[in-house]
Design an enzyme around this catalytic site. Structure first.
Site, PDB file in Angstrom:
ATOM      1  N   LYS A  60      -6.687   1.954  -3.393  1.00 48.84           N
ATOM      2  CA  LYS A  60      -6.402   1.293  -2.111  1.00 48.84           C
ATOM      3  C   LYS A  60      -6.437   2.315  -0.960  1.00 48.84           C
ATOM      4  O   LYS A  60      -6.950   2.021   0.126  1.00 48.84           O
ATOM      5  CB  LYS A  60      -5.036   0.609  -2.188  1.00 48.84           C
ATOM      6  CG  LYS A  60      -4.589  -0.062  -0.906  1.00 48.84           C
ATOM      7  CD  LYS A  60      -5.499  -1.205  -0.487  1.00 48.84           C
ATOM      8  CE  LYS A  60      -4.995  -1.869   0.790  1.00 48.84           C
ATOM      9  NZ  LYS A  60      -6.021  -2.732   1.394  1.00 48.84           N
TER      10      LYS A  60
ATOM     11  N   THR B  85       0.883  -1.166   0.000  1.00 46.77           N
ATOM     12  CA  THR B  85       0.000   0.000   0.000  1.00 46.77           C
ATOM     13  C   THR B  85       0.917   1.211   0.000  1.00 46.77           C
ATOM     14  O   THR B  85       1.630   1.456   0.965  1.00 46.77           O
ATOM     15  CB  THR B  85      -0.912   0.005   1.237  1.00 46.77           C
ATOM     16  OG1 THR B  85      -1.667  -1.205   1.249  1.00 46.77           O
ATOM     17  CG2 THR B  85      -1.861   1.195   1.190  1.00 46.77           C
TER      18      THR B  85
ATOM     19  N   LYS C  97      -0.120   4.386   8.765  1.00 49.36           N
ATOM     20  CA  LYS C  97       0.585   4.783   7.536  1.00 49.36           C
ATOM     21  C   LYS C  97      -0.403   5.010   6.399  1.00 49.36           C
ATOM     22  O   LYS C  97      -0.334   6.008   5.681  1.00 49.36           O
ATOM     23  CB  LYS C  97       1.601   3.697   7.180  1.00 49.36           C
ATOM     24  CG  LYS C  97       2.359   3.892   5.884  1.00 49.36           C
ATOM     25  CD  LYS C  97       1.988   2.995   4.716  1.00 49.36           C
ATOM     26  CE  LYS C  97       1.758   1.564   4.964  1.00 49.36           C
ATOM     27  NZ  LYS C  97       1.607   0.732   3.763  1.00 49.36           N
TER      28      LYS C  97
HETATM   29  P1  NAD Z   1       5.331  -6.602   7.372  1.00 52.11           P
HETATM   30  O1  NAD Z   1       5.930  -5.495   8.180  1.00 52.11           O
HETATM   31  O2  NAD Z   1       4.905  -7.867   8.045  1.00 52.11           O
HETATM   32  O3  NAD Z   1       6.343  -7.018   6.196  1.00 52.11           O
HETATM   33  C1  NAD Z   1       7.113  -6.097   5.464  1.00 52.11           C
HETATM   34  C2  NAD Z   1       8.462  -6.762   5.203  1.00 52.11           C
HETATM   35  O4  NAD Z   1       9.253  -5.890   4.403  1.00 52.11           O
HETATM   36  C3  NAD Z   1       9.257  -7.033   6.496  1.00 52.11           C
HETATM   37  O5  NAD Z   1       9.565  -8.416   6.596  1.00 52.11           O
HETATM   38  C4  NAD Z   1      10.506  -6.194   6.322  1.00 52.11           C
HETATM   39  O6  NAD Z   1      11.680  -6.775   6.882  1.00 52.11           O
HETATM   40  C5  NAD Z   1      10.585  -6.080   4.804  1.00 52.11           C
HETATM   41  N1  NAD Z   1      11.439  -4.990   4.367  1.00 52.11           N
HETATM   42  C6  NAD Z   1      11.647  -3.799   4.965  1.00 52.11           C
HETATM   43  N2  NAD Z   1      12.558  -3.099   4.255  1.00 52.11           N
HETATM   44  C7  NAD Z   1      12.925  -3.879   3.209  1.00 52.11           C
HETATM   45  C8  NAD Z   1      13.832  -3.713   2.119  1.00 52.11           C
HETATM   46  N3  NAD Z   1      14.551  -2.611   1.976  1.00 52.11           N
HETATM   47  N4  NAD Z   1      13.954  -4.723   1.225  1.00 52.11           N
HETATM   48  C9  NAD Z   1      13.227  -5.845   1.348  1.00 52.11           C
HETATM   49  N5  NAD Z   1      12.346  -6.063   2.358  1.00 52.11           N
HETATM   50  C10 NAD Z   1      12.211  -5.081   3.269  1.00 52.11           C
HETATM   51  O7  NAD Z   1       4.134  -5.937   6.583  1.00 52.11           O
HETATM   52  P2  NAD Z   1       2.897  -6.695   5.891  1.00 52.11           P
HETATM   53  O8  NAD Z   1       1.780  -6.760   6.869  1.00 52.11           O
HETATM   54  O9  NAD Z   1       3.400  -7.905   5.211  1.00 52.11           O
HETATM   55  O10 NAD Z   1       2.492  -5.577   4.802  1.00 52.11           O
HETATM   56  C11 NAD Z   1       3.233  -5.382   3.601  1.00 52.11           C
HETATM   57  C12 NAD Z   1       2.496  -4.347   2.753  1.00 52.11           C
HETATM   58  O11 NAD Z   1       1.179  -4.844   2.446  1.00 52.11           O
HETATM   59  C13 NAD Z   1       2.290  -3.001   3.458  1.00 52.11           C
HETATM   60  O12 NAD Z   1       2.403  -1.969   2.515  1.00 52.11           O
HETATM   61  C14 NAD Z   1       0.885  -3.089   3.996  1.00 52.11           C
HETATM   62  O13 NAD Z   1       0.290  -1.823   4.172  1.00 52.11           O
HETATM   63  C15 NAD Z   1       0.209  -3.915   2.921  1.00 52.11           C
HETATM   64  N6  NAD Z   1      -0.968  -4.694   3.366  1.00 52.11           N
HETATM   65  C16 NAD Z   1      -0.915  -5.456   4.501  1.00 52.11           C
HETATM   66  C17 NAD Z   1      -2.047  -6.183   4.884  1.00 52.11           C
HETATM   67  C18 NAD Z   1      -2.069  -7.030   6.137  1.00 52.11           C
HETATM   68  O14 NAD Z   1      -3.166  -7.506   6.495  1.00 52.11           O
HETATM   69  N7  NAD Z   1      -0.938  -7.274   6.813  1.00 52.11           N
HETATM   70  C19 NAD Z   1      -3.206  -6.138   4.102  1.00 52.11           C
HETATM   71  C20 NAD Z   1      -3.214  -5.376   2.944  1.00 52.11           C
HETATM   72  C21 NAD Z   1      -2.087  -4.649   2.584  1.00 52.11           C
END
Ligand code: NAD
Length: 294
Positions: free
Chosen positions: A177, A102, A246
């Protein structure tokens, strides 16, 4: 397309990597966090030491990253695809990037414009459905990109999702989104206020919701969030306060950039910002209802 990269192996990316593998793709993942790398390796996913290996080996790379800043650093930084993607027959890079994070549409469009001359196409395909949907490949995606890029991405998108809506050119997925999550953020607060009012007026919350869900006040929050994560006290959706704060911040930034005066959205933004004082970053995002239902 046979080999797909996944950058960001967190709550969402880990499940996406597994869904892609189930569909027969070879998957290479990368995440700087040792715990995320170890979890995906234990799932049987090949995990690289850095992103460069992915740009070289993959026809498409899926991103699942926390913020627009991180997306920009990964795609335009010194370890990004402009310095490592393999070339096609025309000498240009032969790579498709699918950003499921997102993110902010202006950042997405700026990145797409920087990648395009090198032959790297970008599709934004942010998701709903949480970690369970990522594991089960039942996500909903709202997609931005050219018709050609979205058609090229379709087999990869289809391996991760059950519902896909192509809403416009690059960045349109992220606009949609942010609109969706602004509504979800608002609905959590208004539903909590409605439940509080009815509870204090003597109506059982579960019966109240049965009534609302049969009527015109229903929403995803009353139909899914309250029964699944709120009324049972579970608060374990896998989507955190920090990520929803965020998303609300990004929606506010977009409203500001468009010079719009949207008073209800501004109040929703204030309540989510102020929630940092009472709900920690790693709390479940549904905890915002505790403003009324502690
Ligand atoms: P999360 O924090 O669990 O995972 C994000 C991952 O990105 C982490 O493992 C982190 O180490 C990694 N990361 C950070 N910097 C990095 C880099 N430079 N290179 C590679 N990896 C890196 O977050 P999430 O819940 O998996 O969410 C991911 C995205 O999806 C976000 O943008 C979030 O808003 C979106 N999203 C999440 C959900 C949900 O239910 N969790 C639902 C819809 C959308």
């Amino acid at each position: 397309m046979r080999t797909i990269g996944v950058i960001g192996l967190g709550n969402m990316g880990r499940g996406m990597a597994l869904s892609l593998r189930r569909r027969g793709f070879a998957v290479i993942g990368y995440d700087p966090a040792p715990a995320a790398r170890a979890a995906s390796a234990a799932d049987g996913v090949a995990v690289a030491e850095g992103p460069r290996a992915l740009w070289q080996a993959c026809e498409a790379v899926v991103l699942s990253l926390p913020t627009p800043d991180v997306v920009e650093a990964v795609l335009l930084g010194s370890d990004g695809p402009l310095h490592g993607a393999k070339s096609g027959p025309d000498g240009k890079a032969d790579l498709l990037v699918i950003d499921t994070s997102t993110s902010h549409p202006d950042v997405t469009r700026r990145i797409a414009a920087a990648l395009e001359p090198a032959g790297i196409a970008l599709v934004d395909a942010p998701v709903s459905g949480g970690p369970k949907g990522a594991h089960a490949a039942t996500l909903t995606m709202v997609i931005g990109g050219s018709d050609a890029a979205v058609a090229r991405a379709e087999p990869v998108l289809a391996a991760m999702s059950a519902t896909r809506v192509h809403v416009g050119g690059v960045g349109a997925g992220h606009v949609t989104k942010l609109a969706n999550n602004l509504l979800c953020a608002a609905h959590l607060i208004t539903a909590a206020e409605a439940v509080r009012m009815a509870r204090d007026a003597g109506v059982d919350p579960e019966r109240l919701l049965a009534g609302i869900n049969a009527g015109s006040g229903r929403s995803g929050v009353t139909q899914v969030n309250f029964p699944t994560w709120v009324l049972n006290g579970a608060f374990d959706s896998g989507f955190t306060m920090t990520l929803m704060r965020k998303d609300v911040r990004l929606a506010e930034a977009l409203i500001g950039a468009l010079d719009l005066d949207l008073p209800l959205s501004a109040e929703v933004g204030r309540l989510w910002r102020d929630s940092a004082a009472t709900a920690p970053d790693d709390a479940d995002f549904n905890a915002i209802v505790k403003l009324q239902l502690a």
